[in-house]
Design a protein around this motif. Structure first.
Motif: not given
Ligand code: NAP
Length: 286
Positions: A4-8, A150-156, A208-216
């Motif tokens: 599902a797309i998380l529509d930021g 994450l909070l507003r999409k109720n992701i634990p 469970d949650i992968l946050v990616v911030a590397i600039g590649r």
């Protein structure tokens, strides 16, 4: 599985309309309009776009914005003098120094010069320290935007294993700290990975949650993601095929449970949280 797309952008629009309402109430009660002063040094095209977008967002939320443009050859003392002036200007509530700065300027010296009460990017050491201690004044905009999503999409989040890929001062490090804090939006078990991490795919596959911030561009591929995981792509990379994230969106969306797109994911949330901080700064100073 197709994620599902998380529509930021949709979540950011919601936050921005809440801020517009709160700003109107603040103006009605205090007779003061929150004001953000943006400082742009040089002519980096991407920085110009970012600043323009931030200013437009301010205006749409009832926040005044000012732009101070300095030439690429500006010396450090000149920039520090402007910041000093803005610190003392009671009509200015938030100060944003657009990064990166030209090489002749010491970035950390400049960020330390911004009054901690006007530090809407939350880069001042006092605000970083407060965040680490779990008593924040302002939270840094990009990780705060991710946390709100994450909070507003109720992701634990509580109890989840979050893997943060990247340890920069503006994204990875504060993201990890915020998600491991006690309380709402926190209580995660956090692993931080970087360029010296051994067996990166072995670690990212545990998330469970992968946050990616590397600039590649498109660095994280489907084999690095646990089936059903939530994947948050902070990356913004300009390529010949346009803007792409740090995640190989097409491949990873076949494995992940939920995923943010680029553009339209984390970027709009960053701007929404900047507005949030500017209103908070105006409240603090009045
Ligand atoms: P940064 O300061 O360049 O930091 C990159 C981090 O990634 C570093 O910790 C680096 O490790 C790590 N890294 C680089 N290559 C790696 C590899 N091959 N394997 C593992 N780790 C690696 O970047 P940043 O400022 O955090 O930005 C990251 C991305 O987010 C960029 O694309 C940027 O444009 C984007 N961004 C987006 C927003 C938004 O609003 N959406 C806001 C800010 C940034 P080391 O520490 O070991 O060098």
């Amino acid at each position: 599985m197709t994620a599902a797309i998380l529509d930021g952008k949709a979540v950011a629009d919601q936050i921005r309309s809440e801020i517009a309402e709160q700003t109107a109430q603040f103006v009605a009660a205090k007779g003061i309009t929150p004001c953000l002063a943006a400082v742009l040094v040089g002519d980096d095209p991407a920085s110009q776009v970012y600043v323009r977008n931030k200013q437009r967002a301010c205006e749409n939320s009832g926040i005044t914005s000012r732009l101070h443009r300095l030439s690429a050859g500006t010396c450090q003392d000149e920039l520090l003098a402007l910041i000093d002036e803005l610190n003392r200007d009671q009509a200015v509530h938030g100060i944003l120094v657009q990064l990166p700065l030209p090489p002749q300027i010491d970035e950390s010296r400049v960020l330390q010069a911004v009054s901690p009460l006007k530090d809407v990017d939350a880069f001042h050491p006092e605000n970083v320290g407060r965040m680490v201690q779990g008593r924040p004044r302002f939270l840094p905009c990009t990780p705060h935007g991710v946390q709100q999503l994450l909070l507003r999409k109720n992701i634990p989040i509580a109890g989840s294993h979050v893997v943060v890929l990247g340890r920069s001062d503006i994204v990875g490090k504060p993201m990890a700290i915020m998600l491991m804090q006690r309380g709402a939006g926190g209580d995660a078990t956090v692993t931080v990975c970087h360029s010296r991490t051994r067996d990166l795919p072995g670690l990212t596959r545990q998330a469970d949650i992968l946050v990616v911030a590397i600039g590649r561009a498109r660095f994280v591929t489907a084999d690095m993601v646990k089936p059903g995981a939530v994947v948050i792509d902070v990356g913004i990379n300009r390529t010949e095929s346009g803007l792409v994230g740090d995640v190989d969106f097409e491949g990873v969306r076949e494995v992940a449970g939920q995923i943010t797109p680029v553009p339209g994911g984390v970027g709009p949330l960053t701007i929404a949280m900047l507005l949030h901080n500017t209103l908070a700064a105006a409240r603090l100073q009045t």
